[in-house]
Design a protein around this motif. Structure first.
Motif, PDB file in Angstrom:
ATOM      1  N   ALA A  87       4.823  10.749   5.742  1.00  0.00           N
ATOM      2  CA  ALA A  87       3.859   9.676   5.432  1.00  0.00           C
ATOM      3  C   ALA A  87       4.151   9.172   4.025  1.00  0.00           C
ATOM      4  O   ALA A  87       4.007   9.914   3.049  1.00  0.00           O
ATOM      5  CB  ALA A  87       2.434  10.211   5.541  1.00  0.00           C
ATOM      6  N   ILE A  88       4.572   7.928   3.929  1.00  0.00           N
ATOM      7  CA  ILE A  88       4.923   7.319   2.634  1.00  0.00           C
ATOM      8  C   ILE A  88       4.285   5.943   2.579  1.00  0.00           C
ATOM      9  O   ILE A  88       4.630   5.064   3.374  1.00  0.00           O
ATOM     10  CB  ILE A  88       6.451   7.174   2.481  1.00  0.00           C
ATOM     11  N   LEU A  89       3.349   5.754   1.649  1.00  0.00           N
ATOM     12  CA  LEU A  89       2.646   4.473   1.539  1.00  0.00           C
ATOM     13  C   LEU A  89       2.715   3.988   0.090  1.00  0.00           C
ATOM     14  O   LEU A  89       2.286   4.703  -0.832  1.00  0.00           O
ATOM     15  CB  LEU A  89       1.189   4.606   1.973  1.00  0.00           C
ATOM     16  N   GLY A  90       3.243   2.774  -0.119  1.00  0.00           N
ATOM     17  CA  GLY A  90       3.385   2.225  -1.457  1.00  0.00           C
ATOM     18  C   GLY A  90       2.649   0.905  -1.597  1.00  0.00           C
ATOM     19  O   GLY A  90       2.565   0.140  -0.637  1.00  0.00           O
ATOM     20  N   TRP A  91       2.128   0.654  -2.798  1.00  0.00           N
ATOM     21  CA  TRP A  91       1.388  -0.601  -3.027  1.00  0.00           C
ATOM     22  C   TRP A  91       1.567  -1.076  -4.469  1.00  0.00           C
ATOM     23  O   TRP A  91       1.795  -0.286  -5.372  1.00  0.00           O
ATOM     24  CB  TRP A  91      -0.097  -0.435  -2.693  1.00  0.00           C
ATOM     25  N   ARG A  92       1.474  -2.386  -4.623  1.00  0.00           N
ATOM     26  CA  ARG A  92       1.599  -3.013  -5.945  1.00  0.00           C
ATOM     27  C   ARG A  92       0.300  -2.884  -6.723  1.00  0.00           C
ATOM     28  O   ARG A  92      -0.792  -2.960  -6.148  1.00  0.00           O
ATOM     29  CB  ARG A  92       1.946  -4.490  -5.787  1.00  0.00           C
ATOM     30  N   CYS A  93       0.426  -2.719  -8.037  1.00  0.00           N
ATOM     31  CA  CYS A  93      -0.741  -2.573  -8.924  1.00  0.00           C
ATOM     32  C   CYS A  93      -0.740  -3.742  -9.902  1.00  0.00           C
ATOM     33  O   CYS A  93       0.094  -3.797 -10.806  1.00  0.00           O
ATOM     34  CB  CYS A  93      -0.664  -1.246  -9.662  1.00  0.00           C
ATOM     35  N   GLU A  94      -1.685  -4.652  -9.712  1.00  0.00           N
ATOM     36  CA  GLU A  94      -1.683  -5.918 -10.465  1.00  0.00           C
ATOM     37  C   GLU A  94      -2.087  -5.755 -11.926  1.00  0.00           C
ATOM     38  O   GLU A  94      -1.887  -6.653 -12.724  1.00  0.00           O
ATOM     39  CB  GLU A  94      -2.667  -6.906  -9.829  1.00  0.00           C
ATOM     40  N   ALA A  95      -2.674  -4.610 -12.276  1.00  0.00           N
ATOM     41  CA  ALA A  95      -3.381  -4.550 -13.553  1.00  0.00           C
ATOM     42  C   ALA A  95      -3.019  -3.363 -14.424  1.00  0.00           C
ATOM     43  O   ALA A  95      -3.880  -2.683 -14.940  1.00  0.00           O
ATOM     44  CB  ALA A  95      -4.885  -4.532 -13.275  1.00  0.00           C
ATOM     45  N   ALA A  96      -1.746  -3.104 -14.624  1.00  0.00           N
ATOM     46  CA  ALA A  96      -1.363  -1.950 -15.439  1.00  0.00           C
ATOM     47  C   ALA A  96      -1.570  -2.207 -16.926  1.00  0.00           C
ATOM     48  O   ALA A  96      -1.608  -3.351 -17.385  1.00  0.00           O
ATOM     49  CB  ALA A  96       0.093  -1.616 -15.164  1.00  0.00           C
ATOM     50  N   GLY A  97      -1.679  -1.119 -17.699  1.00  0.00           N
ATOM     51  CA  GLY A  97      -1.744  -1.229 -19.144  1.00  0.00           C
ATOM     52  C   GLY A  97      -0.432  -1.764 -19.706  1.00  0.00           C
ATOM     53  O   GLY A  97       0.616  -1.719 -19.037  1.00  0.00           O
ATOM     54  N   ALA A  98      -0.488  -2.237 -20.940  1.00  0.00           N
ATOM     55  CA  ALA A  98       0.696  -2.852 -21.552  1.00  0.00           C
ATOM     56  C   ALA A  98       1.836  -1.838 -21.658  1.00  0.00           C
ATOM     57  O   ALA A  98       2.994  -2.154 -21.336  1.00  0.00           O
ATOM     58  CB  ALA A  98       0.337  -3.396 -22.935  1.00  0.00           C
ATOM     59  N   ALA A  99       1.538  -0.608 -22.091  1.00  0.00           N
ATOM     60  CA  ALA A  99       2.585   0.409 -22.239  1.00  0.00           C
ATOM     61  C   ALA A  99       3.162   0.793 -20.883  1.00  0.00           C
ATOM     62  O   ALA A  99       4.359   1.063 -20.758  1.00  0.00           O
ATOM     63  CB  ALA A  99       2.013   1.648 -22.938  1.00  0.00           C
TER      64      ALA A  99
END
Lengths: 101, 101, 101
Positions: free
Chosen positions: C81-93
């Motif tokens: 089971a491998i599920l990946g998703w984009r994260c729109e709001a990461a910290g600057a670092a």
């Protein structure tokens, strides 16, 4: 497309019971139940604390809304925290497994 | 719309202290703090290892950017790992709770 | 943009070994390996149960598909089971760290 749902439960027996119902009903393919987490939260203008058991549920994007609604119905809290999101990049075997729901 | 933020902390006391500030400031409604995790990571061309405490923070899509920025400011690491994403499919009670932030 | 991948492993040694390969190959910047989880799942028309070790892998949106495919190749299960998703709001670092992959 695949999807995940995050939901904390009051205890492991409750997470297992509800997860099993959702699997049996074909709304999710799997629940992963973790060890205890600590919760700090705002509720009715005050800050509360508690201990919960986290559940991560695997489903398809097509079943996501239905699974969330049914989980909310089964959950013992009046206002459970249930957050689901689509996963654009699952493995081939995962897409096949969850797509068959 | 609702959103989640994932962020590892150096220890549970730090996660609790920072989570409480974010709840008090109305930028998140809840932090869930888990048991220890092991981290294996690349940094400055080398591979490092360590133990951390994971936090999962619940907020609204409207507050997501602000919560991430404030968390980065409060976090003790120079370069904390903070990843936030929108959740399209929250339960009705969750949408109401997080929408009131 | 940053991204996360969730994947359960049979044990911690396996999670660590595969996570390290993916870090060395520059497909992820970090793996967080948690304590044991309980799994209840449907498979081939029956309901199964088991214990696993969860991994949460941090990467960039640009490397997400490649990281998922390589993880599926390295994973010991026939159907992980491998599920990946984009994260729109990461910290600057975090954006800088993961963007350098």
């Amino acid at each position: 497309m695949t999807a995940l749902i995050y939901c904390p439960f009051p205890d492991a027996a409750c997470a297992e019971r509800i997860g099993r119902v959702l699997v049996e009903e074909g709304l999710i393919a799997c629940i992963n139940i973790g060890g205890p987490i600590r919760a700090i939260f705002s509720w009715d203008g005050a800050i509360g604390e508690g201990e919960e058991i986290p559940g991560l549920l695997k489903t398809s994007a097509a079943k996501l809304d239905h699974a969330v609604a049914r989980l909310e119905q089964l959950h013992p809290y009046d206002s459970p925290a249930i957050l689901g999101w689509r996963c654009e990049a699952a493995g081939a075997a995962t897409r096949e497994w969850l797509g068959a729901l």
